[in-house]
Design a protein around this motif. Structure first.
Motif, PDB file in Angstrom:
ATOM      1  N   ALA A   1     -14.825  12.712 -15.950  1.00 48.17           N
ATOM      2  CA  ALA A   1     -15.189  12.536 -14.643  1.00 48.17           C
ATOM      3  C   ALA A   1     -14.692  13.386 -13.784  1.00 48.17           C
ATOM      4  CB  ALA A   1     -15.143  11.251 -14.232  1.00 48.17           C
ATOM      5  N   VAL A   2     -15.462  13.808 -12.841  1.00 45.08           N
ATOM      6  CA  VAL A   2     -14.745  14.781 -11.665  1.00 45.08           C
ATOM      7  C   VAL A   2     -15.074  13.915 -10.449  1.00 45.08           C
ATOM      8  CG1 VAL A   2     -15.009  16.936 -10.042  1.00 45.08           C
ATOM      9  CG2 VAL A   2     -15.499  16.794 -12.801  1.00 45.08           C
ATOM     10  N   VAL A   3     -13.931  13.757  -9.509  1.00 39.58           N
ATOM     11  CA  VAL A   3     -14.237  13.162  -8.172  1.00 39.58           C
ATOM     12  C   VAL A   3     -14.139  14.174  -7.157  1.00 39.58           C
ATOM     13  CG1 VAL A   3     -13.303  11.619  -6.761  1.00 39.58           C
ATOM     14  CG2 VAL A   3     -13.150  11.066  -9.051  1.00 39.58           C
ATOM     15  N   VAL A   4     -15.245  14.261  -6.170  1.00 42.53           N
ATOM     16  CA  VAL A   4     -15.079  15.201  -5.193  1.00 42.53           C
ATOM     17  C   VAL A   4     -14.904  14.556  -3.767  1.00 42.53           C
ATOM     18  CG1 VAL A   4     -16.471  16.921  -4.037  1.00 42.53           C
ATOM     19  CG2 VAL A   4     -17.056  16.468  -6.318  1.00 42.53           C
ATOM     20  N   GLY A   5     -13.554  14.885  -3.282  1.00 41.05           N
ATOM     21  CA  GLY A   5     -12.917  14.272  -2.120  1.00 41.05           C
ATOM     22  C   GLY A   5     -11.669  13.622  -2.330  1.00 41.05           C
ATOM     23  N   GLY A   6     -10.860  14.010  -1.551  1.00 38.76           N
ATOM     24  CA  GLY A   6      -9.426  13.677  -1.525  1.00 38.76           C
ATOM     25  C   GLY A   6      -9.042  12.804  -0.545  1.00 38.76           C
ATOM     26  N   GLY A   7      -9.857  11.978   0.115  1.00 36.78           N
ATOM     27  CA  GLY A   7      -9.378  11.084   1.048  1.00 36.78           C
ATOM     28  C   GLY A   7      -9.349   9.857   0.475  1.00 36.78           C
ATOM     29  N   LEU A   8      -9.422   8.582   1.067  1.00 37.05           N
ATOM     30  CA  LEU A   8      -9.115   7.263   0.734  1.00 37.05           C
ATOM     31  C   LEU A   8      -9.994   6.981  -0.306  1.00 37.05           C
ATOM     32  CD1 LEU A   8      -8.322   4.360   2.956  1.00 37.05           C
ATOM     33  CD2 LEU A   8     -10.098   4.240   1.362  1.00 37.05           C
ATOM     34  N   LEU A   9     -11.548   7.061  -0.505  1.00 40.66           N
ATOM     35  CA  LEU A   9     -12.300   6.851  -1.418  1.00 40.66           C
ATOM     36  C   LEU A   9     -12.033   7.785  -2.659  1.00 40.66           C
ATOM     37  CD1 LEU A   9     -15.773   6.294   0.411  1.00 40.66           C
ATOM     38  CD2 LEU A   9     -14.168   4.425  -0.664  1.00 40.66           C
ATOM     39  N   GLY A  10     -11.743   8.982  -2.603  1.00 40.28           N
ATOM     40  CA  GLY A  10     -11.576   9.701  -3.684  1.00 40.28           C
ATOM     41  C   GLY A  10     -10.454   9.409  -4.312  1.00 40.28           C
ATOM     42  N   VAL A  11      -9.355   9.345  -3.710  1.00 40.57           N
ATOM     43  CA  VAL A  11      -8.080   8.851  -4.224  1.00 40.57           C
ATOM     44  C   VAL A  11      -8.174   7.429  -5.058  1.00 40.57           C
ATOM     45  CG1 VAL A  11      -5.731   8.083  -3.664  1.00 40.57           C
ATOM     46  CG2 VAL A  11      -6.488  10.087  -2.877  1.00 40.57           C
ATOM     47  N   SER A  12      -8.779   6.716  -4.348  1.00 44.06           N
ATOM     48  CA  SER A  12      -8.983   5.372  -5.228  1.00 44.06           C
ATOM     49  C   SER A  12      -9.877   5.207  -6.329  1.00 44.06           C
ATOM     50  CB  SER A  12      -9.943   4.262  -4.204  1.00 44.06           C
ATOM     51  OG  SER A  12      -9.278   4.006  -2.959  1.00 44.06           O
ATOM     52  N   ALA A  13     -10.851   6.099  -6.308  1.00 39.77           N
ATOM     53  CA  ALA A  13     -11.854   6.389  -7.385  1.00 39.77           C
ATOM     54  C   ALA A  13     -11.190   7.046  -8.746  1.00 39.77           C
ATOM     55  CB  ALA A  13     -13.070   7.172  -6.997  1.00 39.77           C
ATOM     56  N   ALA A  14     -10.381   7.996  -8.199  1.00 38.47           N
ATOM     57  CA  ALA A  14      -9.665   8.869  -9.216  1.00 38.47           C
ATOM     58  C   ALA A  14      -8.566   8.124  -9.777  1.00 38.47           C
ATOM     59  CB  ALA A  14      -8.963  10.163  -8.831  1.00 38.47           C
ATOM     60  N   ALA A  15      -7.830   7.362  -9.329  1.00 38.88           N
ATOM     61  CA  ALA A  15      -6.846   6.277  -9.843  1.00 38.88           C
ATOM     62  C   ALA A  15      -7.448   5.350 -10.424  1.00 38.88           C
ATOM     63  CB  ALA A  15      -5.799   5.569  -8.649  1.00 38.88           C
ATOM     64  N   ALA A  16      -8.597   4.831 -10.081  1.00 38.32           N
ATOM     65  CA  ALA A  16      -9.314   3.942 -11.293  1.00 38.32           C
ATOM     66  C   ALA A  16      -9.648   4.360 -12.527  1.00 38.32           C
ATOM     67  CB  ALA A  16     -10.438   3.268 -10.267  1.00 38.32           C
ATOM     68  N   LEU A  17     -10.414   5.555 -12.388  1.00 39.15           N
ATOM     69  CA  LEU A  17     -10.840   6.032 -13.670  1.00 39.15           C
ATOM     70  C   LEU A  17      -9.670   6.450 -14.393  1.00 39.15           C
ATOM     71  CD1 LEU A  17     -13.420   8.621 -11.848  1.00 39.15           C
ATOM     72  CD2 LEU A  17     -14.054   6.592 -13.594  1.00 39.15           C
ATOM     73  N   ALA A  18      -8.715   7.163 -14.067  1.00 40.33           N
ATOM     74  CA  ALA A  18      -7.473   7.274 -14.879  1.00 40.33           C
ATOM     75  C   ALA A  18      -6.773   6.233 -15.636  1.00 40.33           C
ATOM     76  CB  ALA A  18      -6.525   8.211 -14.143  1.00 40.33           C
ATOM     77  N   VAL A  19      -6.671   5.167 -14.738  1.00 40.26           N
ATOM     78  CA  VAL A  19      -6.387   3.794 -15.552  1.00 40.26           C
ATOM     79  C   VAL A  19      -7.217   3.568 -16.731  1.00 40.26           C
ATOM     80  CG1 VAL A  19      -5.870   1.585 -15.156  1.00 40.26           C
ATOM     81  CG2 VAL A  19      -4.901   3.131 -13.408  1.00 40.26           C
ATOM     82  N   ARG A  20      -8.373   3.621 -16.464  1.00 42.51           N
ATOM     83  CA  ARG A  20      -9.507   3.281 -17.391  1.00 42.51           C
ATOM     84  C   ARG A  20      -9.468   4.328 -18.394  1.00 42.51           C
ATOM     85  NH1 ARG A  20     -15.828   2.088 -15.736  1.00 42.51           N
ATOM     86  NH2 ARG A  20     -16.657   1.677 -17.832  1.00 42.51           N
ATOM     87  N   GLY A  21      -8.804   5.134 -18.617  1.00 39.12           N
ATOM     88  CA  GLY A  21      -8.426   6.396 -19.777  1.00 39.12           C
ATOM     89  C   GLY A  21      -9.738   7.416 -19.655  1.00 39.12           C
ATOM     90  N   VAL A  22     -10.292   7.573 -18.521  1.00 44.10           N
ATOM     91  CA  VAL A  22     -11.131   8.690 -18.392  1.00 44.10           C
ATOM     92  C   VAL A  22     -10.525   9.890 -18.043  1.00 44.10           C
ATOM     93  CG1 VAL A  22     -13.307   9.417 -16.995  1.00 44.10           C
ATOM     94  CG2 VAL A  22     -13.073   7.076 -17.705  1.00 44.10           C
ATOM     95  N   ASP A  23     -10.727  11.009 -18.531  1.00 44.36           N
ATOM     96  CA  ASP A  23     -10.318  12.332 -18.110  1.00 44.36           C
ATOM     97  C   ASP A  23     -10.603  12.625 -16.857  1.00 44.36           C
ATOM     98  OD1 ASP A  23      -9.080  14.768 -18.432  1.00 44.36           O
ATOM     99  OD2 ASP A  23     -10.177  15.541 -19.649  1.00 44.36           O
ATOM    100  N   THR A  24      -9.905  12.654 -15.816  1.00 42.27           N
ATOM    101  CA  THR A  24     -10.349  12.820 -14.426  1.00 42.27           C
ATOM    102  C   THR A  24      -9.814  13.754 -13.866  1.00 42.27           C
ATOM    103  OG1 THR A  24     -10.469  10.386 -14.420  1.00 42.27           O
ATOM    104  CG2 THR A  24     -10.256  11.566 -12.369  1.00 42.27           C
ATOM    105  N   VAL A  25     -10.802  14.477 -13.061  1.00 42.75           N
ATOM    106  CA  VAL A  25     -10.243  15.728 -12.204  1.00 42.75           C
ATOM    107  C   VAL A  25     -10.857  15.459 -10.774  1.00 42.75           C
ATOM    108  CG1 VAL A  25     -10.678  18.338 -11.587  1.00 42.75           C
ATOM    109  CG2 VAL A  25     -10.624  17.632 -13.942  1.00 42.75           C
ATOM    110  N   LEU A  26      -9.884  15.481 -10.028  1.00 42.49           N
ATOM    111  CA  LEU A  26      -9.998  15.358  -8.545  1.00 42.49           C
ATOM    112  C   LEU A  26      -9.858  16.629  -7.589  1.00 42.49           C
ATOM    113  CD1 LEU A  26     -10.265  13.491  -5.882  1.00 42.49           C
ATOM    114  CD2 LEU A  26      -7.659  13.278  -6.004  1.00 42.49           C
ATOM    115  N   VAL A  27     -10.897  17.099  -6.899  1.00 46.12           N
ATOM    116  CA  VAL A  27     -11.196  18.324  -6.270  1.00 46.12           C
ATOM    117  C   VAL A  27     -11.382  17.970  -4.604  1.00 46.12           C
ATOM    118  CG1 VAL A  27     -12.745  20.107  -5.869  1.00 46.12           C
ATOM    119  CG2 VAL A  27     -12.530  19.303  -8.321  1.00 46.12           C
TER     120      VAL A  27
END
Length: 385
Positions: A132-158
């Motif tokens: 997954a790719v998360v676009v946006g490094g604000g509050l929502l983007g950081v939340s989504a990226a952390a959740a995906l990584a904990v779930r085991g998804v290969d995650t990129v935050l842009v």
């Protein structure tokens, strides 16, 4: 009592509906019962199910119309027109329409396949695939990226900006947050602009393409005020529905609360402010004439999957004449910073250990003189107790 109609089924609407003495109809829009939007990251991480974040059901005097959307407000007839062809008459109308995610220009008005916002329970319940790719490094983007990584998804935050959560955190706190996300397995790219979204990929401005199964857009939100604007109700410079201290709009018998409301030139976009507005309006509509809303003080508190704990309030960065007190523990991965002006606490940032956040925010919200004892005790994990 005259009936109250609330448009919107989010946290503010649910809070108000539970408080009202009058017969109430909620035109909820989403098919799900009301839920705590702050906890969506936990659902995305699959740490718990939707039932955990469900809000208490409204009382017997509330008719909750899930999955029905308001399409127009007829202020002359005092009715709300719904997408199923029905019309809901109101004595008092409350617009609690919330906010919508900022989206890129879209063909046919629809997101490309594999692209989602991160705003609703349906977004959190989606299957992101393996990458997954998360676009946006604000509050929502950081939340989504952390959740995906904990779930085991290969995650990129842009993130297009220089650092993560740049509106809430100072540079040191943002750097620590980035380190903690990286430790979870999130690949973080700052100062990186997205040029185009494609099925199966995100094309960056430098020509590099990130392969992905799912893209989560978390580029900010805008107040959902179109319903009000079309009804001739005043909308302010932030795009929110203008309200006064009694949360009244420019149209008689119509109020607005939550992420869609602009008070004193500010649209908060925070759950705490939305709930405060719901409480004030509940008191007013129940007959407490002295109730008034005088604004909310911004407080951000995140407990993200990982765990990653972040809190920020007031002013994160000092200005001329301010003093700063910082305490960093590299071993424990914690950071605390306070901004003080004279004998008043003006803001603070905490990452990693929020044990002192209660005492700090009380001192900030009260705006009272700080004790004469050294400020360092306010930064200890137990709040100085």
């Amino acid at each position: 009592m005259e009936p109250v109609v609330i448009v919107g089924g989010g946290m503010a609407a649910a809070r108000l509906a539970r408080r009202l003495d009058a017969p109430t109809t909620v035109i909820a829009g989403e098919r799900h019962p009301a839920y705590n939007r702050v906890l969506l990251a936990g659902v995305l991480a699959r740490q718990y199910g939707p039932e955990v974040i469900a809000l208490p059901a409204p009382g017997p005097g509330v008719r909750w119309r899930a999955g029905v959307r308001a399409t127009a407000v007829d202020t002359a007839a005092r009715e709300v027109v719904c997408d199923d062809g029905t019309r809901e008459p109101y004595g008092t109308l409350v617009l609690a329409t919330g906010a919508a995610p900022v989206l890129p220009p879209l063909h046919d008005g629809e997101l490309p396949e594999g692209v989602r916002a991160f705003r609703t329970l349906d977004d959190a319940l989606t299957d992101p695939g393996e990458r997954a790719v998360v676009v946006g490094g604000g509050l929502l983007g950081v939340s989504a990226a952390a959740a995906l990584a904990v779930r085991g998804v290969d995650t990129v935050l842009v993130q297009q900006g220089e650092r993560l959560m740049e509106r809430q955190l100072d540079a040191a706190a943002s750097a620590l947050l980035r380190d903690q996300l990286t430790a979870l397995g999130v690949e973080v790219h700052t100062e990186c602009r997205v040029r185009r979204l494609r099925p199966g990929g995100v094309l960056l401005a430098d020509g590099y393409e990130l392969a992905t199964d799912t893209v989560f857009l978390a580029c900010g939100v805008l107040p959902l005020s179109g319903l009000a604007r079309d009804a001739g109700i005043a909308v302010g410079r932030t795009g929110g529905i203008v309200v006064d201290d009694r949360l009244r709009t420019s149209q008689p018998h119509v109020h607005a609360i939550g992420d869609c409301a602009e008070h004193a030139g500010v649209t908060h976009g925070l759950a705490g402010a939305a709930l405060e507005q719901a409480d004030v309006l509940g008191d007013l509509l129940n007959g407490r004439a002295e109730a008034a809303y005088h604004g909310s003080r911004p407080l951000y508190r995140l407990s993200l999957p990982g765990p990653i704990d972040v809190a920020a309030f007031g002013t994160a960065s000092p200005t001329d004449g301010d003093d700063t007190v910082r305490l960093t523990d590299a071993t424990r991965g914690t950071y605390r910073s306070l901004v003080v002006r004279g004998d008043r606490l003006r803001g603070g940032v905490l990452v990693g250990d929020l044990g002192a956040v209660g005492q700090l925010t009380r001192a900030w919200e009260s705006d009272e003189a700080l004790p004469a004892t050294p400020l360092l005790h306010l930064l200890t994990h137990d709040g100085g107790n």
